[in-house]
Motif scaffolding. Structure first.
Motif, short mmCIF file in Angstrom:
data_model
loop_
_atom_site.label_atom_id
_atom_site.label_comp_id
_atom_site.label_asym_id
_atom_site.label_seq_id
_atom_site.Cartn_x
_atom_site.Cartn_y
_atom_site.Cartn_z
N TRP A 53 0.84 -1.21 0.00
CA TRP A 53 0.00 0.00 0.00
C TRP A 53 0.86 1.25 0.00
O TRP A 53 0.50 2.24 -0.59
N ILE A 54 2.00 1.22 0.66
CA ILE A 54 2.92 2.35 0.66
C ILE A 54 4.10 2.01 -0.25
O ILE A 54 4.75 1.00 -0.09
N GLY A 55 4.30 2.84 -1.23
CA GLY A 55 5.39 2.61 -2.17
C GLY A 55 5.00 1.90 -3.44
O GLY A 55 5.55 2.16 -4.50
N GLY A 56 4.04 1.01 -3.35
CA GLY A 56 3.52 0.34 -4.54
C GLY A 56 4.37 -0.78 -5.10
O GLY A 56 4.14 -1.22 -6.23
N SER A 57 5.35 -1.27 -4.34
CA SER A 57 6.15 -2.39 -4.85
C SER A 57 5.26 -3.58 -5.16
O SER A 57 4.27 -3.82 -4.48
N THR A 58 5.61 -4.31 -6.20
CA THR A 58 4.81 -5.45 -6.63
C THR A 58 5.66 -6.71 -6.77
O THR A 58 6.87 -6.63 -6.95
N ILE A 59 4.98 -7.83 -6.71
CA ILE A 59 5.63 -9.12 -6.93
C ILE A 59 4.60 -10.03 -7.59
O ILE A 59 3.40 -9.89 -7.33
N TYR A 60 5.06 -10.91 -8.47
CA TYR A 60 4.17 -11.78 -9.23
C TYR A 60 4.59 -13.24 -9.18
O TYR A 60 5.78 -13.56 -9.08
N GLY A 61 3.59 -14.09 -9.29
CA GLY A 61 3.87 -15.50 -9.46
C GLY A 61 4.37 -15.76 -10.88
O GLY A 61 4.01 -15.04 -11.82
N ASP A 62 5.19 -16.78 -11.04
CA ASP A 62 5.80 -17.05 -12.33
C ASP A 62 4.78 -17.29 -13.43
O ASP A 62 4.99 -16.93 -14.60
N SER A 63 3.66 -17.91 -13.10
CA SER A 63 2.69 -18.29 -14.12
C SER A 63 1.93 -17.10 -14.70
O SER A 63 1.27 -17.24 -15.74
N VAL A 64 2.00 -15.94 -14.07
CA VAL A 64 1.23 -14.79 -14.56
C VAL A 64 2.11 -13.61 -14.95
O VAL A 64 1.60 -12.60 -15.44
N LYS A 65 3.40 -13.72 -14.75
CA LYS A 65 4.31 -12.62 -15.10
C LYS A 65 4.16 -12.25 -16.58
O LYS A 65 4.14 -13.11 -17.44
N GLY A 66 4.03 -10.96 -16.81
CA GLY A 66 3.89 -10.48 -18.18
C GLY A 66 2.46 -10.45 -18.69
O GLY A 66 2.19 -9.88 -19.75
N ARG A 67 1.55 -11.09 -17.94
CA ARG A 67 0.14 -11.12 -18.38
C ARG A 67 -0.80 -10.41 -17.40
O ARG A 67 -1.83 -9.88 -17.80
N PHE A 68 -0.47 -10.43 -16.13
CA PHE A 68 -1.30 -9.81 -15.11
C PHE A 68 -0.56 -8.60 -14.54
O PHE A 68 0.67 -8.58 -14.48
N ALA A 69 -1.34 -7.63 -14.10
CA ALA A 69 -0.76 -6.45 -13.45
C ALA A 69 -1.59 -6.08 -12.24
O ALA A 69 -2.82 -5.97 -12.34
#
Length: 121
Positions: A53-69
């Motif tokens: 919530w502060i800063g907005g850093s994100t992390i993704y699972g490998d199966s959705v990287k590049g497709r989900f945001a």
């Protein structure tokens, strides 16, 4: 007490997109992270994405990287999961959750009821 409510699921054709929303209510969320998980029938719950919530850093699972945001709107206490190029294997119940930074279910302690996403091929 924090409450999480998901919306935006539905039926979509393969290659299509959906935007899921998660509205958080209750006490302040500034120390919190919101994550998205999903669970397909007969499978374990899988980490999808998370945002601070502060800063907005994100992390993704490998199966959705590049497709989900994943993104958040602090003023609306809302986190979004924009999905694109959906595949049949993305079919699942999608849950949002509030907790600490991490990719494991145990990192999150408040869960929504889920929203169904079905991708037809």
């Amino acid at each position: 007490q924090v409450h999480m409510v998901e919306s935006g699921g539905g039926l979509v054709q393969a290659g299509g997109s959906l935007r899921l929303s998660c509205v958080a209510s209750g006490r302040t969320f500034s120390p919190y992270v919101t994550g998205w998980f999903r669970q397909a029938p007969g499978k374990e719950r899988e980490f999808v994405a998370a945002v601070r919530w502060i800063g907005g850093s994100t992390i993704y699972g490998d199966s959705v990287k590049g497709r989900f945001a994943i993104s958040r709107d602090n003023a609306k206490n809302t986190v979004y999961l924009q999905t694109s190029n959906l595949k049949s294997e993305d079919t699942a119940v999608y849950y949002c959750a509030a907790g600490r930074w991490g990719t494991g279910e145990n990192d999150y302690d408040v869960w929504g009821q889920g929203t169904q996403v079905t991708v037809s091929s």
